[in-house]
Design an enzyme around this catalytic site. Structure first.
Site, PDB file in Angstrom:
ATOM      1  N   GLY A 230      -3.016 -53.428 -11.234  1.00  0.00           N
ATOM      2  CA  GLY A 230      -4.029 -53.084 -12.218  1.00  0.00           C
ATOM      3  C   GLY A 230      -4.179 -51.593 -12.446  1.00  0.00           C
ATOM      4  N   HIS A 231      -5.030 -51.265 -13.433  1.00  0.00           N
ATOM      5  CA  HIS A 231      -5.205 -49.863 -13.800  1.00  0.00           C
ATOM      6  C   HIS A 231      -5.876 -49.060 -12.685  1.00  0.00           C
ATOM      7  CE1 HIS A 231      -9.077 -51.404 -15.986  1.00  0.00           C
ATOM      8  NE2 HIS A 231      -9.240 -51.366 -14.694  1.00  0.00           N
ATOM      9  N   ASN A 232      -5.453 -47.800 -12.588  1.00  0.00           N
ATOM     10  CA  ASN A 232      -6.010 -46.837 -11.632  1.00  0.00           C
ATOM     11  C   ASN A 232      -5.723 -47.177 -10.166  1.00  0.00           C
ATOM     12  OD1 ASN A 232      -7.974 -46.716 -14.168  1.00  0.00           O
ATOM     13  ND2 ASN A 232      -8.028 -44.715 -13.166  1.00  0.00           N
ATOM     14  N   SER A 250      -8.307 -50.085  -9.606  1.00  0.00           N
ATOM     15  CA  SER A 250      -8.927 -49.030  -8.801  1.00  0.00           C
ATOM     16  C   SER A 250      -8.858 -49.288  -7.292  1.00  0.00           C
ATOM     17  CB  SER A 250     -10.392 -48.803  -9.214  1.00  0.00           C
ATOM     18  OG  SER A 250     -10.463 -48.414 -10.572  1.00  0.00           O
TER      19      SER A 250
END
Length: 333
Positions: A230-232, A250
């Site tokens: 996923g993002h970050n 994250s």
């Protein structure tokens, strides 16, 4: 390839007659003129019955009638012999294929290989000896490091950066917009994906670009097929992550973590350095460094998991005893 040549190249010792070897074969399928690597004692009997030549350690039994190579350490010989019989796939030859499109403003090193129907967008750069297989998309401002290989149909969205000696499996997508929403509207994802040197991803993985900043995978991490990141997310160096796993946005995976297949991390969790997560675990809490967590969903420290299983076994026995007592029968011993 002659058996004597194989022995020379892997640092082994030939015993018995020299012969031509056509291929490596598993013990149960091998025939004369092939080579069986006996990595475990349980395969020795089938290997001896196959009439093939054998690669053995120094202590395993082998009749004098069988041609064989002896090696001191099988663990070291195994990758070496595989490399001798590996036929590397030629995704593309040095230069730019006539059907490929390289937009004005893109930079491609003359030693790089750009395959058929590749699109390299403006501002992208492809370094020396990189290989981009057919049907890949290289977005704007993407950076591809030296000797990095993209297998067919890889997609690199804008600003993605790959270090040296990376390998990206077919169908993988790097830099896709992440699954971030606010008030039922998808948030713009202004960041990028960064892969440090020596990272490998299997086929059909997805790594989402960050909302702000970077989604990063540390040097020499190895990630299996069908994995979603996923993002970050921040993944450290030397992480081993078996396929069909997922990491929520994250989250942080520190250096040297080992993850089995079908592991799922919730968002915003941290897995400490050197931790181990067994296959099928669902991680919803922070995992301290060096610990092993197991037991599916939700995962727990492995000792707590074992205690829980022991209690469940005891309860099952107690339940059987109680049912027999209620029926007025003598409990089983």
């Amino acid at each position: 390839m002659l058996l004597s040549e194989i022995a020379r190249q892997i640092g082994g010792r030939l015993e018995g007659a020299d012969q031509e070897i056509a291929r490596l074969a598993p013990p149960e399928e091998a025939r004369a003129g092939e080579l069986v690597v006996v990595r475990e004692a349980k395969f020795l009997e089938a290997a001896l019955q196959s009439r093939a030549a054998l690669l053995l350690d120094e202590t395993s039994f082998c009749p004098d009638t069988v041609s064989r190579i002896r090696v001191p350490v099988m663990q070291k010989a195994w990758p070496a012999v595989l490399a001798l019989f590996d036929a590397p796939e030629t995704w593309a030859r040095a230069g730019i294929h006539p059907t490929a499109t390289v937009e004005a403003g893109a930079t491609v090193d003359p030693t790089a290989s750009i395959g058929a129907y590749v699109l390299v967008r403006k501002g992208a750069s492809v370094a020396a000896n990189a290989v981009i297989a057919p049907f890949c998309y290289v977005g704007e401002e993407v950076e591809i490091g030296p000797r990095t290989v993209l297998e067919p149909r890889v997609t690199l969205h804008r600003h993605t950066r790959l270090g040296a000696d990376c390998r990206i499996g077919g169908g993988t997508v790097l830099g896709a917009m992440g699954f971030g929403f606010q008030d039922h509207q998808r948030l713009p994802h202004t960041g990028r994906v960064v892969l440090e040197d020596g990272v490998e991803l299997g086929a059909n993985c997805v790594v989402q670009r960050s909302v702000v900043g970077e989604t990063r995978i540390g040097a020499h991490s190895k990630i299996g097929d069908l994995t979603n990141i996923g993002h970050n997310v921040q993944i450290g160096k030397g992480v081993m992550m078996v396929g069909s796993s997922a990491i929520g946005g994250s989250s942080v995976v520190e250096d040297g973590v080992l993850m089995g297949g079908w592991v799922v991390l919730s968002d915003h969790v941290r897995v400490g350095k050197g931790a181990r997560l067994t296959g099928g675990s669902g991680i919803s809490k922070h995992v301290p460094p060096g610990e092993t967590w197991a037991s599916g969903i939700p995962a727990q420290p492995i000792r707590k998991h074992w205690r829980r299983l022991a209690v469940l076994d005891w309860l099952a026995g107690a339940e059987r005893t109680l049912r027999q007592l209620l029926k007025g029968t003598q409990p089983e011993k």
